[in-house]
Write a protein that holds these residues in place. Structure first.
Motif, short mmCIF file in Angstrom:
data_model
loop_
_atom_site.label_atom_id
_atom_site.label_comp_id
_atom_site.label_asym_id
_atom_site.label_seq_id
_atom_site.Cartn_x
_atom_site.Cartn_y
_atom_site.Cartn_z
N LEU A 129 23.92 42.55 54.32
CA LEU A 129 25.14 42.07 53.66
C LEU A 129 24.94 42.07 52.15
CD1 LEU A 129 25.65 38.78 55.73
CD2 LEU A 129 26.56 41.03 56.30
N PRO A 130 26.03 42.16 51.37
CA PRO A 130 25.91 41.97 49.92
C PRO A 130 25.46 40.54 49.64
CG PRO A 130 28.03 42.94 50.51
CD PRO A 130 27.41 42.46 51.77
N ASN A 131 24.66 40.35 48.59
CA ASN A 131 24.14 39.01 48.32
C ASN A 131 24.98 38.18 47.35
OD1 ASN A 131 23.55 40.22 45.89
ND2 ASN A 131 21.35 39.87 45.95
N ASP A 132 26.10 38.73 46.85
CA ASP A 132 26.95 37.90 46.01
C ASP A 132 27.91 37.12 46.90
OD1 ASP A 132 29.85 39.39 45.86
OD2 ASP A 132 28.23 40.86 45.99
N PRO A 133 28.29 35.90 46.50
CA PRO A 133 29.04 35.01 47.39
C PRO A 133 30.33 35.58 47.96
CG PRO A 133 28.24 33.80 45.49
CD PRO A 133 27.95 35.25 45.22
N SER A 134 31.16 36.21 47.12
CA SER A 134 32.46 36.65 47.62
C SER A 134 32.35 37.84 48.57
CB SER A 134 33.40 36.99 46.46
OG SER A 134 32.90 38.07 45.73
N ASN A 135 31.51 38.82 48.23
CA ASN A 135 31.39 39.99 49.09
C ASN A 135 30.56 39.70 50.34
OD1 ASN A 135 32.90 42.20 47.84
ND2 ASN A 135 31.49 41.95 46.13
N GLY A 136 29.62 38.75 50.22
CA GLY A 136 28.89 38.34 51.41
C GLY A 136 29.82 37.69 52.42
#
Length: 263
Positions: A129-136
């Motif tokens: 998963l992406p590790n930034d909050p919104s994209n995660g």
């Protein structure tokens, strides 16, 4: 004889006027990720030049510096993100950047080099998963929509793997920087990848994604700037150019549904 003498003078005068106009063109710097953002900016660059705006495109491959550079006043605007990411960035970094115009949606997708459908996803499979909050959170919401997990709050746009209430296949999650996800596909069973990075890696979201967001995605990419610059003529001209019928047609013709106009 008179006309022969005056013609060179007129030519020099016209050239001087054009040079003067170019010299007084308003400069506008915009940070963008390569595809499709910088590509779309290149298309509107000559349009803006005719309107007295000299567009300087700064290409970045990460999601942090484009916002930080605008917040610090080094760059006028950026074009790479959606509103949930912007909200998350503003909260985390105590900035107050603002969106000024929606341009397109990049439907988020799941990719794999090991399986052809979610039915083949084994117990304990590794999911990146992406590790930034919104994209995660966006990735988790998409997994939930496929019935692979269930979140404590099914509508939480800032959910993390700690907010998973049900995980019947005991999926394991690995959180990485969004730009690296296409490169680690051989090492995981499934990866949730932002469309801009998928396209850069030669993946076709429409054909290659195992599953993908629908056209109802709330994650439209937008132009972002500071509160002080949001009403500037140059910013307004940029948004108008990016929301033109020509850009809409280009997106539809080139990306064939992998990217969708949001205006």
């Amino acid at each position: 004889m008179f006309f022969k003498k005056i013609a060179p003078v007129l030519a020099v005068s016209v050239a001087a006027m054009l040079a003067g106009a170019a010299a007084h063109a308003e400069k506008l710097s915009v940070a963008a990720t390569p595809v499709p953002h910088a590509e779309l900016l290149e298309l509107v660059k000559p349009v803006l030049a005719k309107e007295g705006v000299e567009l300087d495109i700064k290409v970045f491959t990460d999601y942090v510096q484009p916002n930080q550079q605008v917040a610090d006043g080094h760059i006028d605007a950026n074009f790479f993100q959606h509103q949930p990411y912007l909200d998350s960035f503003n909260k985390e970094h105590k900035t107050s950047l603002v969106g000024v115009g929606l341009v397109h949606v990049e439907p988020f997708g799941a990719y794999s080099q090991k399986i052809k459908s979610t039915k083949e996803l084994k117990d304990g499979a590794l999911v990146a998963l992406p590790n930034d909050p919104s994209n995660g959170a966006r990735a988790l919401l998409l997994l939930q929509k496929q019935g692979l997990i269930k979140l404590k709050d099914p509508a939480n746009i800032l959910a993390t793997s700690r907010d998973i209430a049900e995980n019947p296949r005991h999926l394991k999650f690995r959180e990485l920087e969004a730009a690296t996800l296409p490169r680690i596909l051989p090492d995981v069973d499934l990866a949730l990848i932002n469309t801009n990075y998928a396209i850069e890696a030669g993946l076709n979201p429409v054909k290659d994604a195992l599953f993908i967001e629908g056209s109802d995605s709330p994650y439209a990419n937008l132009v972002v700037t500071t509160e002080a610059k949001k009403d500037s003529p140059a910013i307004k001209k940029l948004v108008q150019a990016l929301q033109s019928p020509q850009i809409k047609q280009f997106i539809q013709d080139k990306y064939q549904g992998a990217i969708v106009p949001a205006f």
